[in-house]
Enzyme design. Structure first.
Site, PDB file in Angstrom:
ATOM      1  N   SER A  52       0.842  -1.198   0.000  1.00  0.00           N
ATOM      2  CA  SER A  52       0.000   0.000   0.000  1.00  0.00           C
ATOM      3  C   SER A  52       0.884   1.258   0.000  1.00  0.00           C
ATOM      4  O   SER A  52       1.718   1.415  -0.885  1.00  0.00           O
ATOM      5  CB  SER A  52      -0.961  -0.063   1.188  1.00  0.00           C
ATOM      6  OG  SER A  52      -1.971   0.909   1.075  1.00  0.00           O
TER       7      SER A  52
ATOM      8  N   ASP B 237      -9.283  -4.910  -5.471  1.00  0.00           N
ATOM      9  CA  ASP B 237      -8.819  -3.881  -4.543  1.00  0.00           C
ATOM     10  C   ASP B 237      -9.711  -2.649  -4.700  1.00  0.00           C
ATOM     11  O   ASP B 237      -9.649  -1.949  -5.707  1.00  0.00           O
ATOM     12  CB  ASP B 237      -7.358  -3.537  -4.859  1.00  0.00           C
ATOM     13  CG  ASP B 237      -6.760  -2.509  -3.901  1.00  0.00           C
ATOM     14  OD1 ASP B 237      -7.506  -1.935  -3.090  1.00  0.00           O
ATOM     15  OD2 ASP B 237      -5.536  -2.291  -3.977  1.00  0.00           O
TER      16      ASP B 237
ATOM     17  N   HIS C 209      -7.681  -5.284  -1.184  1.00  0.00           N
ATOM     18  CA  HIS C 209      -6.512  -4.494  -0.776  1.00  0.00           C
ATOM     19  C   HIS C 209      -5.676  -5.230   0.270  1.00  0.00           C
ATOM     20  O   HIS C 209      -4.455  -5.131   0.276  1.00  0.00           O
ATOM     21  CB  HIS C 209      -6.960  -3.133  -0.239  1.00  0.00           C
ATOM     22  CG  HIS C 209      -5.819  -2.185  -0.042  1.00  0.00           C
ATOM     23  ND1 HIS C 209      -5.088  -1.671  -1.092  1.00  0.00           N
ATOM     24  CD2 HIS C 209      -5.249  -1.679   1.095  1.00  0.00           C
ATOM     25  CE1 HIS C 209      -4.127  -0.886  -0.631  1.00  0.00           C
ATOM     26  NE2 HIS C 209      -4.209  -0.874   0.688  1.00  0.00           N
TER      27      HIS C 209
END
Length: 414
Positions: free
Chosen positions: A233, A327, A361
């Protein structure tokens, strides 16, 4: 003989390794329900269950016997009772802070397939550990760096990796500790909201990360002059920026990462890259009051000369983009494809993309529970992260050895 649970390995195993599960001493074709559970460091319980029928011999081996409909999963899934673990408290996410202690898996065998557990026939415990014997855990407080270095057993020097997590802040050691078991000297690096680091930064400085790179390259147990970066991320975004501006970065694996600067300005020497604008008005709120934030960031590829884009075209390192197709926090697959098109247009081929369907995610090493809803790191609201349980578990198992192979290839070259 009374029914008994048999684990393989028997008493303890690494958290990212498969675990053999069997039950002996059942009746021929006896219907049973298996329930796995563990409690995380906060004491919250995670649970999964599956229905089975013993073989004619009275043995039940999850490597051979498919789970029947009615449990957390069905079909032949030898590790189903681990990858299907889900929190009993809504929206709870399992975090492993202390990698020196195991997580204890409890397995119970119940009679029958009823909606309520039948008679308890057998139970057993197994420890899932994060550090193989001989792995050293070294807290690092050098200059400004706040981190933990994990050193594998065996003959140094080892290929070195810096592991950087997302916008939650703090220090996460679980992935770095597991990588050290596989032969990598891995530095889990905090960058804010930890000890004396800034609690609520208004900007990030690449010089801090440069200090971590220099620390690793000067360490006697780390191979020189190559270094790998692994980021998830926001951490992946930082790894890409490090590779664009700093020397001696040879391999970067970015997991569900933006390719623009997000949240805070990123400064290096006299350069400041502004963060991508975030449009809160694009949030969609569902009936459970959970946010869908899939369209809140500017699309940097639709704006000519977008100021927040990381200059990935400057990167000489080999790049591995790992993206979940589901995601919903960052359009990570789209970002990876678009940035690789730019690299290709410049005649570069230093990239590859691993893209996984049904994966959101959340993307941890194998057998960490799926987290489909989490807190948005900027808006601080409960947010859809995406992902489906079975698809995510497959992606974890497939991606983890590929990440290691990628680093082995580019950090061990003669």
């Amino acid at each position: 003989t009374a029914p008994a649970v048999r684990f393989s390995p028997a008493a303890r195993s690494l958290f990212d390794e498969p675990l053999g599960i069997a039950v002996q001493g059942l009746g021929p074709r006896q219907p049973v329900t298996l329930r796995a559970s563990l409690r995380d460091e906060a004491g919250e319980r995670f649970e999964a269950s599956a229905r089975y029928e013993a073989e004619e011999s009275g043995e039940l081996d999850l490597a051979r016997s498919p789970a029947l409909p009615g449990g957390s999963f069905n079909g032949l899934e030898p590790m189903g009772l681990l990858w299907a673990l889900q929190p009993q408290k809504p929206f709870w996410c399992m975090v492993k802070r202390d990698v020196q202690t195991p997580l204890r898996l409890q397995l119970e065998v119940f009679e029958g397939h009823g909606p309520l557990p039948g008679r308890l026939l057998a139970q057993a415990q197994h420890e899932r550990i994060f550090l193989r014997d001989g792995v050293q855990r070294v807290p690092v407080r050098e200059g400004r760096i706040r981190a933990t270095l994990f050193l594998p057993p065996g003959e140094a020097p080892f290929p070195g990796i810096i592991d950087i997590h997302g916008l939650e802040g703090g220090l996460f050691e679980h992935r770095a500790s597991l990588l050290a078991n596989h032969g990598f000297a891995t530095l889990a690096l905090a960058y804010y909201h930890y000890e004396d680091l800034p609690q609520n930064p208004t900007e990030l400085h690449l010089e801090y990360f440069e200090e971590a790179v220099n620390y690793m390259l000067q360490h006697p147990q780390v191979k020189r002059p190559r270094l790998g970066l692994l980021g998830y991320s926001k951490g992946g975004e930082l790894c890409l920026a490090m590779a664009a501006f700093l020397k001696n970065i040879t391999a970067v694996a970015a997991i569900n990462s933006p390719v623009t600067v997000t949240a805070f300005p990123l400064c290096y020497k006299d350069k400041i890259i502004p963060p991508t604008p975030l449009h809160e008005e694009h949030v969609i709120v569902n009936h459970s009051n959970v946010f869908d934030c899939s369209n809140v960031l500017d699309d940097p590829f639709q704006v000519p000369a977008h100021q927040s884009l990381i200059p990935v075209e400057k990167i000489e390192a080999n790049l591995l983009f790992i993206a979940g197709q589901d995601d919903t926090l960052i359009q990570s697959e789209y970002f990876a494809i678009e940035i690789c098109k730019r690299l290709q247009a410049q005649g570069k081929n230093n990239f590859q993309i691993l893209s996984y369907p049904g994966t959101g995610h959340c993307f941890d090493p194998p057998f960490f529970p799926l987290n489909t809803i989490g807190k948005h790191p900027i808006l601080l609201k409960r947010t859809i992260l995406g992902g489906k349980l079975k698809a995510y578990s497959k992606a974890q198992v497939q991606a983890w050895p590929k990440i290691q192979a990628f680093f082995n290839k580019y950090l061990n070259e003669k």
